[in-house]
Scaffold this motif. Sequence first.
Motif, PDB file in Angstrom:
ATOM      1  N   ALA A 137       6.734  11.095  -4.872  1.00 56.16           N
ATOM      2  CA  ALA A 137       7.705  10.454  -5.757  1.00 56.16           C
ATOM      3  C   ALA A 137       7.110  10.301  -7.144  1.00 56.16           C
ATOM      4  O   ALA A 137       5.907  10.489  -7.358  1.00 56.16           O
ATOM      5  CB  ALA A 137       8.126   9.096  -5.207  1.00 56.16           C
ATOM      6  N   GLU A 138       7.960   9.938  -8.069  1.00 54.56           N
ATOM      7  CA  GLU A 138       7.540   9.662  -9.444  1.00 54.56           C
ATOM      8  C   GLU A 138       7.499   8.155  -9.643  1.00 54.56           C
ATOM      9  O   GLU A 138       8.460   7.445  -9.328  1.00 54.56           O
ATOM     10  CB  GLU A 138       8.522  10.293 -10.428  1.00 54.56           C
ATOM     11  CG  GLU A 138       8.166  10.077 -11.886  1.00 54.56           C
ATOM     12  CD  GLU A 138       9.216  10.651 -12.825  1.00 54.56           C
ATOM     13  OE1 GLU A 138       9.273  10.204 -13.991  1.00 54.56           O
ATOM     14  OE2 GLU A 138       9.985  11.527 -12.387  1.00 54.56           O
ATOM     15  N   ARG A 139       6.385   7.671 -10.148  1.00 59.14           N
ATOM     16  CA  ARG A 139       6.260   6.245 -10.413  1.00 59.14           C
ATOM     17  C   ARG A 139       7.218   5.805 -11.519  1.00 59.14           C
ATOM     18  O   ARG A 139       7.482   6.560 -12.461  1.00 59.14           O
ATOM     19  CB  ARG A 139       4.838   5.887 -10.848  1.00 59.14           C
ATOM     20  CG  ARG A 139       3.772   6.009  -9.764  1.00 59.14           C
ATOM     21  CD  ARG A 139       2.406   5.737 -10.366  1.00 59.14           C
ATOM     22  NE  ARG A 139       1.335   5.827  -9.396  1.00 59.14           N
ATOM     23  CZ  ARG A 139       0.797   4.779  -8.769  1.00 59.14           C
ATOM     24  NH1 ARG A 139       1.240   3.562  -9.045  1.00 59.14           N
ATOM     25  NH2 ARG A 139      -0.170   4.933  -7.895  1.00 59.14           N
ATOM     26  N   VAL A 140       7.702   4.570 -11.419  1.00 63.10           N
ATOM     27  CA  VAL A 140       8.531   4.003 -12.480  1.00 63.10           C
ATOM     28  C   VAL A 140       7.742   3.923 -13.781  1.00 63.10           C
ATOM     29  O   VAL A 140       8.274   4.144 -14.870  1.00 63.10           O
ATOM     30  CB  VAL A 140       9.058   2.610 -12.069  1.00 63.10           C
ATOM     31  CG1 VAL A 140       9.706   1.902 -13.247  1.00 63.10           C
ATOM     32  CG2 VAL A 140      10.044   2.733 -10.915  1.00 63.10           C
ATOM     33  N   VAL A 171      12.314  10.838  -4.808  1.00 62.89           N
ATOM     34  CA  VAL A 171      11.638  10.676  -3.527  1.00 62.89           C
ATOM     35  C   VAL A 171      11.851  11.890  -2.620  1.00 62.89           C
ATOM     36  O   VAL A 171      12.969  12.379  -2.441  1.00 62.89           O
ATOM     37  CB  VAL A 171      12.133   9.404  -2.806  1.00 62.89           C
ATOM     38  CG1 VAL A 171      11.623   9.358  -1.368  1.00 62.89           C
ATOM     39  CG2 VAL A 171      11.689   8.160  -3.568  1.00 62.89           C
ATOM     40  N   HIS A 172      10.758  12.374  -2.056  1.00 65.03           N
ATOM     41  CA  HIS A 172      10.799  13.381  -0.993  1.00 65.03           C
ATOM     42  C   HIS A 172       9.898  12.871   0.124  1.00 65.03           C
ATOM     43  O   HIS A 172       8.697  12.637  -0.083  1.00 65.03           O
ATOM     44  CB  HIS A 172      10.295  14.741  -1.475  1.00 65.03           C
ATOM     45  CG  HIS A 172      10.228  15.765  -0.373  1.00 65.03           C
ATOM     46  ND1 HIS A 172      11.331  16.446   0.083  1.00 65.03           N
ATOM     47  CD2 HIS A 172       9.176  16.190   0.384  1.00 65.03           C
ATOM     48  CE1 HIS A 172      10.977  17.266   1.061  1.00 65.03           C
ATOM     49  NE2 HIS A 172       9.674  17.121   1.267  1.00 65.03           N
ATOM     50  N   ALA A 173      10.488  12.647   1.320  1.00 64.79           N
ATOM     51  CA  ALA A 173       9.739  12.084   2.435  1.00 64.79           C
ATOM     52  C   ALA A 173       9.891  12.978   3.661  1.00 64.79           C
ATOM     53  O   ALA A 173      10.972  13.510   3.926  1.00 64.79           O
ATOM     54  CB  ALA A 173      10.232  10.673   2.750  1.00 64.79           C
ATOM     55  N   GLY A 181       4.062   9.128 -13.993  1.00 66.16           N
ATOM     56  CA  GLY A 181       3.038   9.776 -13.187  1.00 66.16           C
ATOM     57  C   GLY A 181       3.527  10.072 -11.781  1.00 66.16           C
ATOM     58  O   GLY A 181       4.459   9.447 -11.274  1.00 66.16           O
ATOM     59  N   GLU A 182       2.873  11.025 -11.144  1.00 68.59           N
ATOM     60  CA  GLU A 182       3.224  11.438  -9.786  1.00 68.59           C
ATOM     61  C   GLU A 182       2.489  10.574  -8.766  1.00 68.59           C
ATOM     62  O   GLU A 182       1.373  10.104  -9.012  1.00 68.59           O
ATOM     63  CB  GLU A 182       2.836  12.901  -9.573  1.00 68.59           C
ATOM     64  CG  GLU A 182       3.599  13.870 -10.468  1.00 68.59           C
ATOM     65  CD  GLU A 182       4.805  14.480  -9.780  1.00 68.59           C
ATOM     66  OE1 GLU A 182       4.756  14.617  -8.549  1.00 68.59           O
ATOM     67  OE2 GLU A 182       5.776  14.804 -10.468  1.00 68.59           O
ATOM     68  N   LEU A 183       3.136  10.373  -7.633  1.00 69.37           N
ATOM     69  CA  LEU A 183       2.525   9.623  -6.549  1.00 69.37           C
ATOM     70  C   LEU A 183       2.616  10.450  -5.273  1.00 69.37           C
ATOM     71  O   LEU A 183       3.694  10.917  -4.898  1.00 69.37           O
ATOM     72  CB  LEU A 183       3.230   8.279  -6.354  1.00 69.37           C
ATOM     73  CG  LEU A 183       2.677   7.368  -5.241  1.00 69.37           C
ATOM     74  CD1 LEU A 183       2.764   5.909  -5.663  1.00 69.37           C
ATOM     75  CD2 LEU A 183       3.442   7.568  -3.934  1.00 69.37           C
ATOM     76  N   THR A 201       0.826  -1.208   0.000  1.00 72.05           N
ATOM     77  CA  THR A 201       0.000   0.000   0.000  1.00 72.05           C
ATOM     78  C   THR A 201       0.859   1.257   0.000  1.00 72.05           C
ATOM     79  O   THR A 201       0.379   2.335  -0.338  1.00 72.05           O
ATOM     80  CB  THR A 201      -0.906   0.028   1.237  1.00 72.05           C
ATOM     81  OG1 THR A 201      -0.092  -0.058   2.417  1.00 72.05           O
ATOM     82  CG2 THR A 201      -1.868  -1.146   1.223  1.00 72.05           C
ATOM     83  N   SER A 202       2.134   1.105   0.369  1.00 69.24           N
ATOM     84  CA  SER A 202       3.049   2.247   0.492  1.00 69.24           C
ATOM     85  C   SER A 202       4.179   2.133  -0.521  1.00 69.24           C
ATOM     86  O   SER A 202       4.619   1.024  -0.836  1.00 69.24           O
ATOM     87  CB  SER A 202       3.624   2.308   1.909  1.00 69.24           C
ATOM     88  OG  SER A 202       4.679   3.248   1.990  1.00 69.24           O
TER      89      SER A 202
END
Length: 683
Positions: A483-486, A436-438, A489-491, A406-407
């Motif tokens: 983050a950006e999906r492989v 990734v930005h967390a 698109g943006e997630l 889910t993450s």
Amino acid sequence: MCTLAVATPISSAAPAHAALDVRILVDVSQSGQRADRQAARSTMVNQLIDLLPTGSRAGIWIYGEDAQALVSPGTVDSAWREAAHRASARIDASSASASPRADFFAGLYAATASWRGNVLVPAERHVIVIGNGDIDVPGGTPAIEASRDRIVQELFPLLQQVGAAAHSIALSTSAKHALLAELSAASGGQRISLSDEPPASTLLRLYEQAMRPLMLPIHGNEIIVDSDISQLTVLAVKRPDTAELSLRTPAGPEFEDNSQRAETGYEVIVVERPVAGTWHFDGPASDDVRALINSDLNLAAGPLPARVFVGENMNLRAGLLAYGRALDNKALRHTLRLRATYPGIDGLPVQTMLRDDGRGSDAAANDGIYTLDLPAGLPAGQQSIRLEADGTIFERLRYLPVEVVTSPVTTIFEHTERSATLYILPHADLVRPDSVHAEIEVSADGEHAGRYTAVRHAPNEWRIDLADFMGRGLHELALTVNAERVKGGELNYQEAPRRFSAAGLEDPRPKEEEEEKPADEIAPSAPAQHVGLAILLGSIALGSLLLTLISLKPLIAGPKAHAVPAAATTAAAVYASGIVESNKLAPVAAVADPAPAQANVVTEITEETETPTTAATRMDAIMAEIAADAAAQVNPKLKEKVERATKSASTSDLSSNDPLLDIDVSEIDLDFNFDEEIQQEAV
């Protein structure tokens, strides 16, 4: 199911797993010994030694203050196994002789050293780490951090370069799960921890997920062996008060050979070139028994992703291989069945046929490439898809692991009374690490206590220092990841708040989800709306079966339990005319687990609107065709015999002088359990 096995002796052939290269690495330091409260390390190493297929390559290393080769890499055969079992005694060294240090980098470096410069050598490579991932080197915290960085920055890229998957078995809950999790995530490996179950069960579970061995289904206490199996390994996990494992041959007597071994926690019997037929085992429950095989009649599948988001679809492509080549399906379309069993969204198992009819995502009908669109409803967690092949005269089984998440990240919370670090490990196969930005928002008693941005420490590792909150009661943190999906698109992911304190960080998953059983451990349950259909189809099939058996009665005599005609050839030879070149399926060494595809009897009848009379007529035709095809696979003359028997049954004009009776059919199993099979298909 109609089972026609073959009694012809097996010819010698090259091992099916010659390209498998496994490195076993064991922590023998004092910290590793303290964590190994069940004395599990030597048990699991010995079990791996017995499970590795003949013809593969393997080596064993131990590490403490430094690393040593316990068993140098070599070809797995009886001599290698014997030497490895003797050497494994060194793993159980006394605490006094165990190394006070644990140099994980030295161990991992030594185990993978011979892979450097050999990236062009084709092989399926695995590293199995048995230990907590502890790093204890001279120089204190700076030296420990430097050693950890060397693992991440030097050894992770090597594993990726040579395509090696690293798997870990943590010995205790105090393991350095962040490093072990990152090791598995970086290489596409599996990780698992010892729990209350026997260590032999834990090792077996990891082996099935990591190596995806070729196996045979177990029916009660029966194992149906065909003549294309060159080696049968029966392994049983021992539990308190369970009887000793024993194996009986198809002829009845107990199998006696010096290949049987009993270790703490498990027993194993290896049978070279087993006689075809139904073998029986006694002692342990069937859930604790596995039947692993070497065979040139193999099962392969296009690789599934190791990890997917909840709600994503997957496409499984599978087929049969003989001597490394895909088989054309023209001769098999009525006798080969591929079936997948996987957990539904409600946790109950779902059984679905793979299809080769050119419909939907299946590229071409009868090309031997079976497909299945796995639904988007797989529940979150580590799932195991059971895939079976039923080829009428043989069976095959594999398990295919897939993690449903889910993450987009894995979070690990490591802490002491005074320090705490939240590790954030992106799933690099789902999101691009560079994007990734967390960050987390910390609160206490509903009051905002601060917002913290994760700092990148390695290519696939971010950290947040939470030491200031240790010893200050209960807090909550809410994680946000952009983050950006492989796949493009943006997630934007936001996790529900979780509580943490000096006791640790609570798990985000509900308790019932943690304890959810894999699909193959849950008793199947048919949806109510399918029961009527199953009964109807079963009744139709049973009527057809009775008519067929009545007409064949003069031909049937003797035992029928999976027996075999003496004049038949091996299954691989039977199918040799169907061998075609194909690049659509990966060889078994690199495969996921395929599943048995059935003649789509239910699909053919239910996809069109028909009256019961029409359906019954078509069912009779289909059953007759399958029966004739199954018979013809064993011997062309048998089909003619069946046809003549059908015509002659009413006048009983078949005699022992009939030239067609020069083939002994007394042992052919004509107990076609179509009613049971169709009910399973309907479910």
